[in-house]
Scaffold this active site. Structure first.
Site, PDB file in Angstrom:
ATOM      1  N   GLU A  75      -1.552 -11.324   6.764  1.00  0.00           N
ATOM      2  CA  GLU A  75      -1.782 -10.362   7.860  1.00  0.00           C
ATOM      3  C   GLU A  75      -3.267 -10.071   8.047  1.00  0.00           C
ATOM      4  O   GLU A  75      -3.966  -9.770   7.083  1.00  0.00           O
ATOM      5  CB  GLU A  75      -1.032  -9.048   7.614  1.00  0.00           C
ATOM      6  CG  GLU A  75      -1.011  -8.162   8.862  1.00  0.00           C
ATOM      7  CD  GLU A  75      -0.453  -6.767   8.610  1.00  0.00           C
ATOM      8  OE1 GLU A  75       0.646  -6.658   8.031  1.00  0.00           O
ATOM      9  OE2 GLU A  75      -1.134  -5.799   9.001  1.00  0.00           O
ATOM     10  N   GLU A 123       2.586  -4.189   1.986  1.00  0.00           N
ATOM     11  CA  GLU A 123       1.550  -3.221   1.588  1.00  0.00           C
ATOM     12  C   GLU A 123       2.059  -2.026   0.775  1.00  0.00           C
ATOM     13  O   GLU A 123       1.913  -0.869   1.195  1.00  0.00           O
ATOM     14  CB  GLU A 123       0.787  -2.749   2.839  1.00  0.00           C
ATOM     15  CG  GLU A 123       0.037  -3.887   3.491  1.00  0.00           C
ATOM     16  CD  GLU A 123      -0.945  -3.461   4.592  1.00  0.00           C
ATOM     17  OE1 GLU A 123      -0.981  -2.268   4.940  1.00  0.00           O
ATOM     18  OE2 GLU A 123      -1.665  -4.340   5.075  1.00  0.00           O
TER      19      GLU A 123
END
Ligand SMILES: *[C@@H]1O[C@H](CO)[C@@H](O)[C@H](O)[C@H]1NC(C)=O
Ligand SMILES: *[C@@H]1O[C@H](CO)[C@@H](O)[C@H](O)[C@H]1NC(C)=O
Ligand SMILES: *[C@@H]1O[C@H](CO)[C@@H](O)[C@H](O)[C@H]1NC(C)=O
Ligand SMILES: *[C@@H]1O[C@H](CO)[C@@H](O)[C@H](O)[C@H]1NC(C)=O
Ligand SMILES: *[C@@H]1O[C@H](CO)[C@@H](O)[C@H](O)[C@H]1NC(C)=O
Ligand SMILES: *[C@@H]1O[C@H](CO)[C@@H](O)[C@H](O)[C@H]1NC(C)=O
Ligand SMILES: CC(=O)N[C@H]1CO[C@H](CO)[C@@H](O)[C@@H]1O
Length: 513
Positions: free
Chosen positions: A357, A253
């Site tokens: 995720e 991320e």
């Protein structure tokens, strides 16, 4: 007629079906039903006998809001008269799409901390219920490189300032206590499990902001090479501990580094910097190492950056050459259409898309963080998996495999939910609807299965379908609504089978081609 009856009776007598399965031990908690497991008992799903349903028969597993958990029954082709306006779902095995790689979850520090808080026998039940043949048959695991927020402290594998030769590189105590032992038990149960790894941040001394989190912490250009050395040392250390890593991402991320006040461990990339790092450092250095088969995955972040981020990176032909696929997370999916993934696929159809995720309870407004027994959270999982499968996803990897009742531990108090929640006081653990939502896929859609066409245009029933390497068709249907209704599943080679879908039910249907 008599002959048919006799045959049916014989089929009944000799078909042991799923009679040896352990059933769910249900417990009604705050938000719905969980299945309770302990050191000596856990519900499971053994192979049927026969394993592949006989011609004309389908195996039909149902989990529902009302409390069924992979309840097995059978139905038969060409044995019903559907009314003329019953919705028809048509499977077309001749229209084939992506090949499936697998399903799984993440071995975070918190996962291991929570598993370790149970007795050895209960620990084994957890690993078995996820990775065992009678469990979910998980085939993928995500292994963070160093710490994440689901750790009790921030750390990397080399926190000695300016250690440019990586002399003090070493795995952390957390690897030996909370990750490696459980990963190895998973490998014992399924030697074909593949591991995907992501770093949340490089050591802070390699970064422009000298912090493990915070705004705009880029990798310093002078450490582009050192950071690849660091990642290769991680691959080497895990290999030394018996764990081969199939792929690594460019980092977890990176866009969080552009969000003010975020405390998450993070390192920033832009499409331009990451493509240079992959093209000139990570790609060639891995290629020239013993880890030359390690896949490099781009992004590891929310889908809204696609397809442009991938398009930008692929403009660099060397970067494009070294990247095998794109890793995506689900957290902002409610604001975007997954047709973004079709566009990403079309940019370069040889590059795969993997969902790496997802968890519930992550939104600021989600309270409590752990909603024990919530069917709605299981529904979020199943609807997401169906969508990812229908938009080129080759797999779906859950976030923490196991958390505690608070949804942690987490060093920045970023608590969330997980499919398995431990209750160490009673040496029990709770399997939530999310666990079963994933299992409806992972247990039946083995690696190498290929997605096939099925119409997905009914408003209340979502659908996706596969053909497995042993030539079974697996269809997953979800009835989103609060009434039961009939559908006809139509297969060109077998004919129609009528199914009454319970309200809010996940249905996995299996038959021989
Ligand atoms: C474990 O669960 C089973 C099934 O619910 C139960 O019969 C058994 O008593 C439990 N064991 C303990 C130690 O609680
Ligand atoms: C799966 O369950 C069946 C039936 O209970 C049992 O015979 C078999 O040993 C189990 N297999 C594994 C790998 O646990
Ligand atoms: C669960 O499965 C059994 C057969 O194994 C079947 O008789 C029963 O009707 C099913 N329950 C529901 C509610 O579908
Ligand atoms: C990859 O590494 C292995 C083991 O170090 C080596 O035997 C093999 O030749 C390498 N392959 C390529 C394509 O470089
Ligand atoms: C481990 O279990 C004990 C109770 O047996 C509990 O007090 C403690 O908080 C648990 N640890 C974590 C990290 O959840
Ligand atoms: C749904 O798709 C099927 C098969 O592609 C088609 O026959 C049917 O007309 C479609 N229904 C609607 C309502 O669009
Ligand atoms: C097949 C189908 O759509 N089944 C039903 C699921 O539940 C809702 C309840 O509103 C029905 O409308 C659907 O028809």
């Amino acid at each position: 007629m008599e002959y048919t009856k006799t045959l049916l009776l014989l089929t009944f007598l000799f078909n042991k079906g799923n009679t040896q399965a352990n059933d769910c031990v249900p417990r009604e908690l705050d938000f719905g039903i969980v299945c309770v497991c302990n050191a000596t008992y856990c519900d499971d799903t053994p192979d049927n006998d026969p394993k592949i349903p006989e011609s004309g028969t389908v195996y039909w597993y149902v989990s529902s809001k009302s409390g069924l958990r992979l309840n097995l029954s059978q139905a038969h082709f060409n044995s019903c008269e559907a009314s003329y306006n019953t919705p028809v779902l048509t499977v077309d095995p001749s229209r084939r799409y992506q090949t499936i790689f697998g399903f799984g979850g993440a071995f975070t520090d918190s996962t291991g901390i929570n598993i370790k808080n149970l007795s050895r026998a209960a620990q084994d039940q957890i690993i078995r219920t996820y990775f065992g043949r009678n469990g979910s048959r998980y085939s993928l695991g995500r292994i963070p490189i160093g710490g994440t927020d689901f750790s009790t402290r921030p750390y990397t594998y080399d926190d000695s300032p300016s250690d440019v030769l990586l002399r003090y590189f070493s795995l952390a105590p957390e690897d030996y206590k909370y990750k490696i032992p459980y990963i190895r038990r998973a490998i014992e149960l399924n030697p074909d499990v593949r591991f995907f790894s992501s770093a949340w941040s490089a050591p802070s001394w390699m970064k422009t902001n000298h912090r493990i989190n915070g705004l705009l912490g880029f990798l310093e250009r002078k450490y582009y090479r050192t950071y690849v050395d660091y990642l290769i040392k991680f691959l080497q250390e895990y290999k030394n501990n018996g764990i081969d890593i199939w792929g690594i991402s460019t980092g977890n991320e990176p866009t969080n580094a552009f969000v003010p006040f975020d405390r998450l461990n993070v390192m920033a990339w832009t499409p331009r910097t990451v493509s240079e790092w992959v093209a000139d450092y990570a790609g060639p250095m891995l290629e020239n190492s013993e880890f030359n088969r390690t896949k490099i995955l781009l992004l590891d972040d929310q889908i809204f950056e696609l397809p442009w981020a991938a398009a930008k990176v692929f403009q660099n032909p060397k970067a494009k050459h070294y990247i095998s696929g794109t890793a995506v997370h689900w957290y902002l999916d409610q604001f975007f259409s997954l047709s973004i993934l079709d566009d990403t696929h079309n940019l370069s159809p040889d590059k795969f898309i993997l969902m790496t995720e997802a968890c519930t309870g992550a939104n600021i407004l989600d309270n409590p963080k752990v909603a024990l027994g919530s069917w709605e959270r299981g529904q979020e999982y199943v609807l997401s998996i169906i969508e990812y499968m229908n938009h080129w996803g080759i797999g779906w990897i859950d976030w923490n495999l196991v958390l505690n009742r608070q949804g942690g531990p987490n060093w920045i108090d970023n608590y969330v939910d997980a499919p398995i929640i431990v209750n160490p006081e009673t040496d029990e653990f709770f399997k939530q609807p999310m666990y079963y939502a994933l299992k409806h896929f992972s247990r039946f859609v083995e690696r190498g299965s290929v997605r096939i066409n099925i119409n997905n245009n009914l408003s209340n029933v979502k659908s996706t379908a596969f053909v497995t390497p042993s030539n079974e068709v697996v269809v997953v249907l979800y009835n989103k609504s609060n009434r039961e209704e009939d559908v006809v599943l139509e297969d060109p080679n077998n004919g129609p089978v009528c199914l009454k879908l319970l309200p809010y039910s996940i249905n996995t249907i299996i038959y021989a081609q």
